[in-house]
Design a protein around this motif. Structure first.
Motif, PDB file in Angstrom:
ATOM      1  N   SER A  37       0.827  -1.214   0.000  1.00  0.00           N
ATOM      2  CA  SER A  37       0.000   0.000   0.000  1.00  0.00           C
ATOM      3  C   SER A  37       0.859   1.262   0.000  1.00  0.00           C
ATOM      4  O   SER A  37       0.500   2.273  -0.617  1.00  0.00           O
ATOM      5  CB  SER A  37      -0.952   0.003   1.200  1.00  0.00           C
ATOM      6  N   THR A  38       2.020   1.201   0.643  1.00  0.00           N
ATOM      7  CA  THR A  38       2.931   2.357   0.639  1.00  0.00           C
ATOM      8  C   THR A  38       3.471   2.601  -0.767  1.00  0.00           C
ATOM      9  O   THR A  38       3.535   3.740  -1.246  1.00  0.00           O
ATOM     10  CB  THR A  38       4.104   2.138   1.614  1.00  0.00           C
ATOM     11  N   VAL A  39       3.859   1.514  -1.439  1.00  0.00           N
ATOM     12  CA  VAL A  39       4.338   1.639  -2.828  1.00  0.00           C
ATOM     13  C   VAL A  39       3.239   2.239  -3.703  1.00  0.00           C
ATOM     14  O   VAL A  39       3.492   3.138  -4.511  1.00  0.00           O
ATOM     15  CB  VAL A  39       4.772   0.263  -3.390  1.00  0.00           C
ATOM     16  N   VAL A  42      11.261   3.723  -1.840  1.00  0.00           N
ATOM     17  CA  VAL A  42      10.388   3.166  -2.876  1.00  0.00           C
ATOM     18  C   VAL A  42      10.881   3.575  -4.262  1.00  0.00           C
ATOM     19  O   VAL A  42      10.972   2.750  -5.179  1.00  0.00           O
ATOM     20  CB  VAL A  42       8.925   3.627  -2.666  1.00  0.00           C
ATOM     21  N   GLU A  43      11.237   4.837  -4.434  1.00  0.00           N
ATOM     22  CA  GLU A  43      11.712   5.329  -5.739  1.00  0.00           C
ATOM     23  C   GLU A  43      13.011   4.645  -6.154  1.00  0.00           C
ATOM     24  O   GLU A  43      13.213   4.323  -7.327  1.00  0.00           O
ATOM     25  CB  GLU A  43      11.901   6.849  -5.679  1.00  0.00           C
ATOM     26  N   GLN A  44      13.892   4.399  -5.182  1.00  0.00           N
ATOM     27  CA  GLN A  44      15.150   3.691  -5.477  1.00  0.00           C
ATOM     28  C   GLN A  44      14.876   2.243  -5.885  1.00  0.00           C
ATOM     29  O   GLN A  44      15.520   1.719  -6.811  1.00  0.00           O
ATOM     30  CB  GLN A  44      16.068   3.744  -4.256  1.00  0.00           C
ATOM     31  N   ALA A  45      13.919   1.604  -5.206  1.00  0.00           N
ATOM     32  CA  ALA A  45      13.563   0.220  -5.542  1.00  0.00           C
ATOM     33  C   ALA A  45      12.941   0.141  -6.934  1.00  0.00           C
ATOM     34  O   ALA A  45      13.245  -0.777  -7.707  1.00  0.00           O
ATOM     35  CB  ALA A  45      12.599  -0.336  -4.486  1.00  0.00           C
ATOM     36  N   ILE A  46      12.101   1.097  -7.252  1.00  0.00           N
ATOM     37  CA  ILE A  46      11.470   1.148  -8.584  1.00  0.00           C
ATOM     38  C   ILE A  46      12.544   1.271  -9.656  1.00  0.00           C
ATOM     39  O   ILE A  46      12.503   0.567 -10.680  1.00  0.00           O
ATOM     40  CB  ILE A  46      10.469   2.326  -8.666  1.00  0.00           C
ATOM     41  N   LYS A  47      13.496   2.148  -9.423  1.00  0.00           N
ATOM     42  CA  LYS A  47      14.573   2.358 -10.403  1.00  0.00           C
ATOM     43  C   LYS A  47      15.443   1.114 -10.539  1.00  0.00           C
ATOM     44  O   LYS A  47      15.787   0.698 -11.664  1.00  0.00           O
ATOM     45  CB  LYS A  47      15.419   3.560  -9.976  1.00  0.00           C
ATOM     46  N   LYS A  48      15.806   0.513  -9.410  1.00  0.00           N
ATOM     47  CA  LYS A  48      16.671  -0.659  -9.415  1.00  0.00           C
ATOM     48  C   LYS A  48      16.028  -1.836 -10.143  1.00  0.00           C
ATOM     49  O   LYS A  48      16.685  -2.544 -10.925  1.00  0.00           O
ATOM     50  CB  LYS A  48      17.003  -1.061  -7.973  1.00  0.00           C
ATOM     51  N   LEU A  49      14.736  -2.044  -9.892  1.00  0.00           N
ATOM     52  CA  LEU A  49      14.029  -3.189 -10.482  1.00  0.00           C
ATOM     53  C   LEU A  49      13.430  -2.872 -11.854  1.00  0.00           C
ATOM     54  O   LEU A  49      12.851  -3.750 -12.489  1.00  0.00           O
ATOM     55  CB  LEU A  49      12.917  -3.646  -9.533  1.00  0.00           C
ATOM     56  N   ASN A  50      13.587  -1.596 -12.280  1.00  0.00           N
ATOM     57  CA  ASN A  50      13.005  -1.149 -13.556  1.00  0.00           C
ATOM     58  C   ASN A  50      11.505  -1.478 -13.610  1.00  0.00           C
ATOM     59  O   ASN A  50      10.976  -1.982 -14.596  1.00  0.00           O
ATOM     60  CB  ASN A  50      13.731  -1.806 -14.743  1.00  0.00           C
ATOM     61  N   ILE A 105       3.402   5.672  -5.978  1.00  0.00           N
ATOM     62  CA  ILE A 105       3.200   5.646  -7.439  1.00  0.00           C
ATOM     63  C   ILE A 105       2.060   6.568  -7.857  1.00  0.00           C
ATOM     64  O   ILE A 105       2.177   7.328  -8.825  1.00  0.00           O
ATOM     65  CB  ILE A 105       2.913   4.204  -7.924  1.00  0.00           C
ATOM     66  N   ASN A 106       0.950   6.513  -7.099  1.00  0.00           N
ATOM     67  CA  ASN A 106      -0.249   7.263  -7.479  1.00  0.00           C
ATOM     68  C   ASN A 106      -0.322   8.647  -6.849  1.00  0.00           C
ATOM     69  O   ASN A 106      -1.232   9.424  -7.169  1.00  0.00           O
ATOM     70  CB  ASN A 106      -1.509   6.474  -7.099  1.00  0.00           C
ATOM     71  N   ASN A 107       0.672   8.916  -5.959  1.00  0.00           N
ATOM     72  CA  ASN A 107       0.678  10.206  -5.252  1.00  0.00           C
ATOM     73  C   ASN A 107      -0.688  10.485  -4.623  1.00  0.00           C
ATOM     74  O   ASN A 107      -1.226  11.588  -4.685  1.00  0.00           O
ATOM     75  CB  ASN A 107       1.052  11.339  -6.231  1.00  0.00           C
ATOM     76  N   SER A 108      -1.257   9.428  -4.035  1.00  0.00           N
ATOM     77  CA  SER A 108      -2.644   9.492  -3.568  1.00  0.00           C
ATOM     78  C   SER A 108      -2.779   9.970  -2.121  1.00  0.00           C
ATOM     79  O   SER A 108      -3.825  10.491  -1.746  1.00  0.00           O
ATOM     80  CB  SER A 108      -3.297   8.119  -3.708  1.00  0.00           C
ATOM     81  N   SER A 109      -1.735   9.779  -1.321  1.00  0.00           N
ATOM     82  CA  SER A 109      -1.762  10.289   0.058  1.00  0.00           C
ATOM     83  C   SER A 109      -0.323  10.433   0.568  1.00  0.00           C
ATOM     84  O   SER A 109       0.627   9.994  -0.088  1.00  0.00           O
ATOM     85  CB  SER A 109      -2.575   9.352   0.970  1.00  0.00           C
ATOM     86  N   TYR A 110      -0.197  11.034   1.752  1.00  0.00           N
ATOM     87  CA  TYR A 110       1.135  11.375   2.253  1.00  0.00           C
ATOM     88  C   TYR A 110       1.963  10.141   2.583  1.00  0.00           C
ATOM     89  O   TYR A 110       1.474   9.169   3.158  1.00  0.00           O
ATOM     90  CB  TYR A 110       1.003  12.249   3.506  1.00  0.00           C
ATOM     91  N   VAL A 111       3.233  10.174   2.146  1.00  0.00           N
ATOM     92  CA  VAL A 111       4.232   9.182   2.545  1.00  0.00           C
ATOM     93  C   VAL A 111       5.469   9.971   2.966  1.00  0.00           C
ATOM     94  O   VAL A 111       5.894  10.888   2.244  1.00  0.00           O
ATOM     95  CB  VAL A 111       4.592   8.239   1.368  1.00  0.00           C
ATOM     96  N   ASN A 112       6.032   9.615   4.145  1.00  0.00           N
ATOM     97  CA  ASN A 112       7.181  10.418   4.600  1.00  0.00           C
ATOM     98  C   ASN A 112       8.360  10.285   3.630  1.00  0.00           C
ATOM     99  O   ASN A 112       8.487   9.296   2.905  1.00  0.00           O
ATOM    100  CB  ASN A 112       7.569  10.075   6.053  1.00  0.00           C
ATOM    101  N   GLU A 113       9.204  11.294   3.612  1.00  0.00           N
ATOM    102  CA  GLU A 113      10.245  11.436   2.592  1.00  0.00           C
ATOM    103  C   GLU A 113      11.209  10.255   2.571  1.00  0.00           C
ATOM    104  O   GLU A 113      11.632   9.806   1.494  1.00  0.00           O
ATOM    105  CB  GLU A 113      11.023  12.739   2.830  1.00  0.00           C
ATOM    106  N   GLU A 114      11.548   9.715   3.743  1.00  0.00           N
ATOM    107  CA  GLU A 114      12.499   8.599   3.816  1.00  0.00           C
ATOM    108  C   GLU A 114      11.948   7.362   3.103  1.00  0.00           C
ATOM    109  O   GLU A 114      12.647   6.725   2.298  1.00  0.00           O
ATOM    110  CB  GLU A 114      12.804   8.263   5.284  1.00  0.00           C
TER     111      GLU A 114
END
Length: 327
Positions: A18-20, A38-46, A24-33
């Motif tokens: 749900s955090t991911v 999540v963004e690093q994992a998305i990039k790493k796994l393409n 992705i959808n920018n649907s609610s607040y997620v803390n910066e850390e």
């Protein structure tokens, strides 16, 4: 190689699915850390989100279908560009399909679009009544007619003012001393051809012009060429239903050593790209082609987003362009 899933991204980032999804959808607040992880994992796994699945969950695919009748007609690239430019700006994708002036093919295209869960259809069809369209509108499918109005089908539309365009051309020709006319029109079942013919006929009667003819053909170079090759007695002016018809008329007459405009004037309608470069350059009625496409896409998204609830017709003004093919 196996495609990464949202579950793989969550595992890599050490967060919940749900955090991911929220990142992705920018649907609610997620803390910066956590967001950075999540963004690093998305990039790493393409990782590439399933856009269609996302869209279906939201009830929108952000895709618009566009039916055109003749992809070879130079009128359409600029109108398609107008549609696509607006849709791109708003984050939508365009699906384009060509019916080849075939009602059965047109119906297949519409059904294909519906199966792909498009959000709406911009429609420039064959011009013939299509009961499938009426049923879809009744079911709530969003449709905007472009360069068409179909009798018996109540929907929003964007057109050029064909009546004022042909009337301005006729007045110019009449005021130039022309008293004999031959109108080589396009497809009889299209809205634009019928309106132009009705206006032409009214003008001939109003001015008490006796020497005039009219014929329905199709909006093609070949139709104009065939006409010019076979015409026996020349009028003072031949009006092409569009620029392509006019090109065909000019070429076939010139092959017969008939001079334009010395022996006969020739005009078109549309002002497509090549008309100012033709030999002779073509007197024509300029349609705001790009703007028609742009306005149709804009109207479509207003309907989709609930900002345009009533049926709306947009009528854009044409412009007479006088060049070397008339005198």
């Amino acid at each position: 190689m196996k495609r990464a899933s949202i579950r793989d991204v969550a595992k890599e980032a050490g967060v919940s699915i749900s955090t991911v999804s929220r990142v992705i959808n920018n649907s609610s607040y997620v803390n910066e850390e956590l967001k950075i992880k999540v963004e690093q994992a998305i990039k790493k796994l393409n990782y590439k989100p399933n856009i269609i699945a996302q869209s279906l969950r939201k009830g929108k695919t952000k895709t618009i279908g566009f039916v055109i009748p003749d992809i070879t007609n130079p009128f359409f690239p600029n109108i398609v560009k107008g549609v696509e430019d607006y849709l791109k700006k708003e984050g939508y994708t365009l699906l384009l399909s060509n019916s080849d002036q075939d009602l059965e093919m047109e119906t297949k295209i519409i059904n294909t679009f519906i199966s792909k869960h498009i959000d709406g259809i911009i429609f420039t069809g064959t011009g013939s009544y299509n009961p499938v369209l009426e049923k879809l509108i009744e079911k709530g499918i969003k449709i905007v007619f472009l360069d068409r109005i179909l009798e018996g089908i109540n929907a929003s539309y964007v057109i050029c003012d064909n009546k004022s365009g042909i009337l301005e051309l006729l007045n110019y020709l009449y005021n130039s001393g022309k008293r004999s006319f031959y109108f080589v029109n396009g497809n009889q079942n299209t809205f634009s051809a019928r309106i132009r013919y009705e206006t032409f006929l009214e003008f001939m009667k109003e001015k008490k012009i006796k020497k005039y003819n009219h014929i329905y053909t199709n909006f093609s170079y070949e139709a104009g060429y065939k006409f010019g090759k076979n015409i026996k007695s020349l009028p003072e002016v031949i009006i092409g239903g569009n620029d392509l018809i006019a090109y065909g008329i000019i070429d076939s007459l010139q092959e017969r050593k008939i001079k334009i405009p010395e022996d006969v004037s020739v005009t078109g309608f549309d002002d497509i790209l090549f008309s100012k470069h033709y030999k002779p350059s073509l007197t024509t009625v300029k349609q705001p082609i790009y703007e028609m496409g742009y306005k149709a896409a804009e109207l479509m998204l207003k309907i989709i987003n609930g900002k345009q609830k009533k049926i709306k017709g947009i009528v854009l003004k044409p412009e007479l362009i006088i060049r070397e093919s008339t005198k």
